[in-house]
Motif scaffolding. Sequence first.
Motif, PDB file in Angstrom:
ATOM      1  N   ARG A 166       1.235   7.416  -6.778  1.00 55.65           N
ATOM      2  CA  ARG A 166      -0.136   7.701  -7.301  1.00 55.65           C
ATOM      3  C   ARG A 166       0.172   9.199  -6.058  1.00 55.65           C
ATOM      4  N   LEU A 167       0.724   9.452  -5.325  1.00 59.52           N
ATOM      5  CA  LEU A 167       1.184  10.351  -4.622  1.00 59.52           C
ATOM      6  C   LEU A 167       1.903  11.757  -5.377  1.00 59.52           C
TER       7      LEU A 167
ATOM      8  N   LEU B  13       0.578  -1.141  -0.455  1.00 53.96           N
ATOM      9  CA  LEU B  13      -0.095   0.100   0.294  1.00 53.96           C
ATOM     10  C   LEU B  13       1.022   1.546   0.307  1.00 53.96           C
ATOM     11  N   VAL B  14       1.759   1.275   0.710  1.00 53.99           N
ATOM     12  CA  VAL B  14       2.417   2.503   1.021  1.00 53.99           C
ATOM     13  C   VAL B  14       3.081   3.138  -0.353  1.00 53.99           C
TER      14      VAL B  14
ATOM     15  N   LYS C 235       0.999  16.124 -11.955  1.00 55.74           N
ATOM     16  CA  LYS C 235      -0.613  16.899 -12.342  1.00 55.74           C
ATOM     17  C   LYS C 235      -0.880  18.355 -11.353  1.00 55.74           C
ATOM     18  N   ARG C 236      -0.977  18.625 -10.469  1.00 59.34           N
ATOM     19  CA  ARG C 236      -1.122  19.943  -9.762  1.00 59.34           C
ATOM     20  C   ARG C 236       0.508  20.998  -9.959  1.00 59.34           C
TER      21      ARG C 236
ATOM     22  N   ILE D 233      -0.594  11.753   6.217  1.00 58.33           N
ATOM     23  CA  ILE D 233      -1.975  11.556   5.978  1.00 58.33           C
ATOM     24  C   ILE D 233      -2.045  12.173   4.407  1.00 58.33           C
ATOM     25  N   VAL D 234      -2.725  11.157   3.688  1.00 56.33           N
ATOM     26  CA  VAL D 234      -2.351  11.727   1.831  1.00 56.33           C
ATOM     27  C   VAL D 234      -3.780  11.332   1.403  1.00 56.33           C
ATOM     28  N   PHE D 235      -4.434  12.077   0.454  1.00 54.74           N
ATOM     29  CA  PHE D 235      -5.463  11.808  -0.314  1.00 54.74           C
ATOM     30  C   PHE D 235      -5.035  11.110  -1.783  1.00 54.74           C
ATOM     31  N   LEU D 236      -5.717  11.103  -2.185  1.00 54.87           N
ATOM     32  CA  LEU D 236      -5.540  10.219  -3.284  1.00 54.87           C
ATOM     33  C   LEU D 236      -6.856  10.555  -4.622  1.00 54.87           C
TER      34      LEU D 236
END
Length: 573
Positions: A192-193, A185-186, A199-200, A289-292
């Motif tokens: 993805r992070l 997962l990490v 992309k930002r 904390i990460v938002f995907l």
Amino acid sequence: MRELTEDMGTQNLDFGAALEVSRAGTVFTTHTPVPAGIDRFPRDLIAQYFGGENAQPGVPVDKILALGTEDYPGGDPSVFNMAVMGFRLSQRANGVSQLHGEVSRDMFGGLWPQFDRTERPIISITNGVHAPTWVAREIFDLVRAQGIKPGPDPDADSPEQVFEVADRVSGKEIWATKRILREHLVADARKRLAKSWRKRGAAPAELTWIDSALDPDVLTIGFARRVPSYKRLTLMLRDPDRLKRILLNPERPVQLVIAGKAHPADEGGKKLIQEIVRFADDPEVRHRIVFLPNYDIAMAQPLYPGCDVWLNNPLRPYEACGTSGMKAALNGGLNLSILDGWWDEWYDGNNGWAIPSADGIDDPDRRDDIEATALYDLIENEVAPRFYDHDDEGTPYRWIEMVRHTLKSLGPKVLADRMVRDYVYKLYTPAATSSRTLNGDYAGAQELAEWKQRVRGAWAGVSIDHVESEGVTDAPEMGQTLELKVFASLGSLEPDDVEVQVVHGRTGSDDELVDVTSESLTLTESYEAGRHRFEGSVPLTSSGTFGYTVRILPRNEHLAGPAELGCVTYPSA
């Protein structure tokens, strides 16, 4: 229905018979307890598409409109409700968890206003998930190493045998496997992070911190789902400073992996995601904390196995079922959830944690504050201490015992196999039987439609004139027998058209009947002018309070339940 009324040549059915044929073989599963989630259209829009040049003679627009009209107290007769149409076009209906069934019986109670909540014809079949899609390969390998054969093959072991293997696998093996899954997962989250930040507009030189974002040895809590407001994506942010302290605790750190996707037209959901992203961008906590973004199946497959805890904090009771926590449980994850949806019926105190809910508090901000505080308290005082409480072998013994219990207590229940079996036995087989009965030469459907029309037209003339009882004293005792005589007027209906019942049970503090049982009374004599006497007896099998009433219901072998016509007569006050 159009085909049955227009394409059968000389055997064309009328609308009523076609409706009965269609209803008999149709099951309606209602999905959302959120009123905003149900399609309701202006009646003139329905008339526009099903009337005028589009009109079909077999299914006239006025009858179509009647199927979806909210013509009951509290309804809006100016709209066409798709869920209401679903109930009226289906002889059998269900919600997708026990609690959702209860909520639906309240939500659509206007369709059966004279029936108690428990008798409204909406049952519950709790959703399930497809284990081969969601269970990590490493978990299957642990099972196979014990000589157990999971899977869909005819010679595979039963689900109960598969999940009982949890007792045979050592805690050290379970713990090591969960760490491997956390590592997967990490690694996936970091990729993805990085993609999201690029992309930002971030430059590669600005993203070196991502190489150390998240840690496979830290308690990992997952939260991933659609982002409507009732799922409360940002409840965890009610006290940002306290959340930071939880994430950065030097002895018992916590990390959050959050994923979600808002409906393109849901501006509120998009704002919630923006709020989470702003918090997760903070350099002080962004490694915890990460938002995907753009949550999908490919993202979910490493996410469920890699999390130790699955968080769900909807606004109760708006979660119809919520299957994400089931997927986590199949991978040895523990649930941390409001008692809503499936968790309300299967939480047992040892397979995770229940976040106390502040039901009944009208102020939404105060309710969120109370429930967020309860969430923080659970993580700090129960979840994290248990995860980091290791024995001499470096294994959290009590945590592993909860994992074992989760697999054994929830594993067989949350499977799609169980769900499909429930649908087949409780809904599809009865529907197929009813459909076959009415689909023979359609004579049964025509007779049923005519019978319903006759009963509805005559029901105003049905009354209970007089009730005589004896055998039970003012202080009811076990062993006494209630003897009843009911004198009823049926108007133009015959005794075979109705069922006269005694409904009895304990009486509550407000004199309402609870734990009720209904029993049929027998026709004993008929008089002139449509009057009849029915008799029966009820033995008292328990001590305590006792109450009863009598009622008259329509009776026909083709009805799926007593409330199908919505007709019932009680004694006048």
